[in-house]
Design a protein around this motif. Sequence first.
Motif, PDB file in Angstrom:
ATOM      1  N   UNK A  44     -28.865 -22.122  -6.421  1.00 21.69           N
ATOM      2  CA  UNK A  44     -28.342 -23.294  -5.655  1.00 21.69           C
ATOM      3  C   UNK A  44     -26.793 -23.606  -6.247  1.00 21.69           C
ATOM      4  N   UNK A  48     -23.354 -22.498  -4.989  1.00 24.61           N
ATOM      5  CA  UNK A  48     -22.885 -23.014  -3.825  1.00 24.61           C
ATOM      6  C   UNK A  48     -22.123 -24.436  -3.982  1.00 24.61           C
ATOM      7  N   UNK A  84     -19.160 -24.037  -9.256  1.00 21.18           N
ATOM      8  CA  UNK A  84     -18.471 -22.908  -8.885  1.00 21.18           C
ATOM      9  C   UNK A  84     -17.024 -22.907  -9.758  1.00 21.18           C
ATOM     10  N   UNK A 107     -31.205 -10.483  -4.124  1.00 23.73           N
ATOM     11  CA  UNK A 107     -30.303 -10.924  -2.943  1.00 23.73           C
ATOM     12  C   UNK A 107     -31.383 -11.427  -1.908  1.00 23.73           C
ATOM     13  N   UNK A 145     -32.552 -14.772  -3.043  1.00 26.44           N
ATOM     14  CA  UNK A 145     -31.626 -15.798  -3.003  1.00 26.44           C
ATOM     15  C   UNK A 145     -31.314 -15.926  -1.301  1.00 26.44           C
ATOM     16  N   UNK A 146     -31.003 -14.844  -0.726  1.00 19.58           N
ATOM     17  CA  UNK A 146     -30.858 -15.174   0.561  1.00 19.58           C
ATOM     18  C   UNK A 146     -32.002 -15.576   1.562  1.00 19.58           C
ATOM     19  N   UNK A 164     -31.816 -19.341   1.804  1.00 14.39           N
ATOM     20  CA  UNK A 164     -30.799 -19.733   2.834  1.00 14.39           C
ATOM     21  C   UNK A 164     -31.373 -19.934   4.229  1.00 14.39           C
ATOM     22  N   UNK A 213     -33.844 -22.352   4.931  1.00 19.09           N
ATOM     23  CA  UNK A 213     -33.149 -23.891   4.818  1.00 19.09           C
ATOM     24  C   UNK A 213     -32.789 -23.806   6.214  1.00 19.09           C
ATOM     25  N   UNK A 214     -31.812 -22.896   6.609  1.00 20.40           N
ATOM     26  CA  UNK A 214     -31.078 -23.028   7.992  1.00 20.40           C
ATOM     27  C   UNK A 214     -32.118 -23.184   9.042  1.00 20.40           C
ATOM     28  N   UNK A 215     -33.475 -22.642   8.891  1.00 12.39           N
ATOM     29  CA  UNK A 215     -34.474 -22.779   9.984  1.00 12.39           C
ATOM     30  C   UNK A 215     -35.549 -24.191   9.404  1.00 12.39           C
ATOM     31  N   UNK A 257     -17.894 -16.324  -0.003  1.00 15.85           N
ATOM     32  CA  UNK A 257     -19.091 -16.843   0.533  1.00 15.85           C
ATOM     33  C   UNK A 257     -19.099 -16.924   2.050  1.00 15.85           C
ATOM     34  N   UNK A 274     -23.629 -19.786   6.193  1.00 16.58           N
ATOM     35  CA  UNK A 274     -24.585 -19.807   5.095  1.00 16.58           C
ATOM     36  C   UNK A 274     -24.599 -21.073   4.009  1.00 16.58           C
ATOM     37  N   UNK A 275     -23.358 -21.132   3.575  1.00 20.06           N
ATOM     38  CA  UNK A 275     -23.042 -22.255   2.772  1.00 20.06           C
ATOM     39  C   UNK A 275     -23.546 -23.459   2.904  1.00 20.06           C
ATOM     40  N   UNK A 300     -26.058 -24.557   4.357  1.00 20.66           N
ATOM     41  CA  UNK A 300     -27.587 -24.838   4.035  1.00 20.66           C
ATOM     42  C   UNK A 300     -27.877 -25.412   2.468  1.00 20.66           C
ATOM     43  N   UNK A 301     -26.854 -25.262   1.696  1.00 26.67           N
ATOM     44  CA  UNK A 301     -26.770 -25.614   0.303  1.00 26.67           C
ATOM     45  C   UNK A 301     -26.057 -26.979   0.085  1.00 26.67           C
ATOM     46  N   UNK A 345     -26.033 -24.258  12.615  1.00 28.13           N
ATOM     47  CA  UNK A 345     -26.353 -23.092  11.687  1.00 28.13           C
ATOM     48  C   UNK A 345     -27.754 -22.354  11.912  1.00 28.13           C
ATOM     49  N   UNK A 368     -27.885 -18.387  12.942  1.00 29.22           N
ATOM     50  CA  UNK A 368     -28.873 -17.335  12.249  1.00 29.22           C
ATOM     51  C   UNK A 368     -29.893 -16.948  13.301  1.00 29.22           C
ATOM     52  N   UNK A 418     -26.966 -12.758   2.460  1.00 26.05           N
ATOM     53  CA  UNK A 418     -26.682 -14.126   2.033  1.00 26.05           C
ATOM     54  C   UNK A 418     -26.775 -14.192   0.546  1.00 26.05           C
ATOM     55  N   UNK A 425     -23.955 -13.022  -1.610  1.00 27.69           N
ATOM     56  CA  UNK A 425     -22.873 -13.793  -1.882  1.00 27.69           C
ATOM     57  C   UNK A 425     -23.257 -14.864  -3.141  1.00 27.69           C
TER      58      UNK A 425
END
Lengths: 202, 202
Positions: free
Chosen positions: A101, A104, A109, A157, A160-161, A164, A167-169, B96, B100-101, B103-104, B118, B122, B160, B163
């Motif tokens: 996390x 992002x 970063x 990946x 980690x993806x 993402x 969370x999006x859904x 990135x 997708x970003x 979501x964080x 978002x 997706x 995702x 990234x």
Amino acid sequence: MYTRVMDSRQLLVETMGELMWERGYADTSPREVRQRSGVGQGSMYHHFPTKRDLALAALERNVADLLPGASELDGPGDPMARIEAYLMRPRDALKGCKVGRMTQDPQVREDPVLLAPVARAFAQVHLSWVNVLREAIAARELRDDLDPERLAHTLMAVLQGGYVLAIAQQDQGPFDDALAGALDLLRAAKPSVPNHKTNRSN
Amino acid sequence: MYTRVMDSRQLLVETMGELMWERGYADTSPREVRQRSGVGQGSMYHHFPTKRDLALAALERNVADLLPGASELDGPGDPMARIEAYLMRPRDALKGCKVGRMTQDPQVREDPVLLAPVARAFAQVHLSWVNVLREAIAARELRDDLDPERLAHTLMAVLQGGYVLAIAQQDQGPFDDALAGALDLLRAAKPSVPNHKTNRSN
DNA sequence: GTCTATATCGGGATAGAC
DNA sequence: GTCTATCCCGATATAGAC
């Protein structure tokens, strides 16, 4: 080592660690940390002159929390079984990854010091993946034309993806799917003439 | 439709979209938007009563920006070739994913209205993936015991997650590796007795 | 080490004129 | 639609006593 005592300092680090997991760094205020931890203002700034100092300690703690889990990949036991166990370990996808996390968070970063523990953690997990993948190839559980370094990144990946997507859904499903699909692919990537004698020299 | 004019409103949306990509939502201030866009205070609040309103418009714009790219998956042409083209399309991993970003971002994550675009984006990309994977299976380019829905999530996750890895290491390499590794796995998942006559009924 | 008081600044607006 | 002025609050400290 100054031994135990769950003192203010440690309480602060722990609380900051939680908040950074939940809200990230930029959007977590010193105020919240104080309120949740119950530690006073003066005390807080005594131990950590700036928010960033506290964050760094918390990050290192979060990384240290996570690494033991990844060492599940290091064995012993059948390599593919370890991979499967690691991938299928129950995880709360909607909470996301404590460490991932951070990548992002704009303020993490852009700050090499804060990013460093994250980079180190990922590098270490990558190593574990490379090793177990090499073993899987050696055990003829994976085709030997696959590149363990690459594949290690691919599998990290997916994890980690997966967070993402979940969370999006707002749904654990896509995360579970992503991991299961990765496992399907690995299984489909057995050597075409596998060694059926299963004499495991491993 | 009220036609062209690159008016304040649109300028604001565009600028907010950029900033959300670079910095996320929580950490982007109305002030930054005004300064970068050159639009005045009064004007801004005339068009968008709150930061959130502006963010919603910007988010929808960013989603609309991204979807055409994903439709590369929809063909025509050989399914595996489309998959390869989509995965290997050049991307700046360190920037990135615009979508997708989000979501964080803690404030997006907790706001169903902001999260909705978002989720829709997706879902749509997932659909494209499922379709091309089905076609690949039908064309005997992939084993038919693979589940397209799952695999679609896996491949989206690789992207995702790639990234995340790249940003953690401040290096494009892990991203490229992750995608290349995924492609390797797909290629390794050809049916064991592929149809070499290549009579594409597709 | 911990407490309370105080300070500065930017975030996120609102008000009302033009 | 756009401008300038103003407002309030929380983020992030600093100061100095205890």
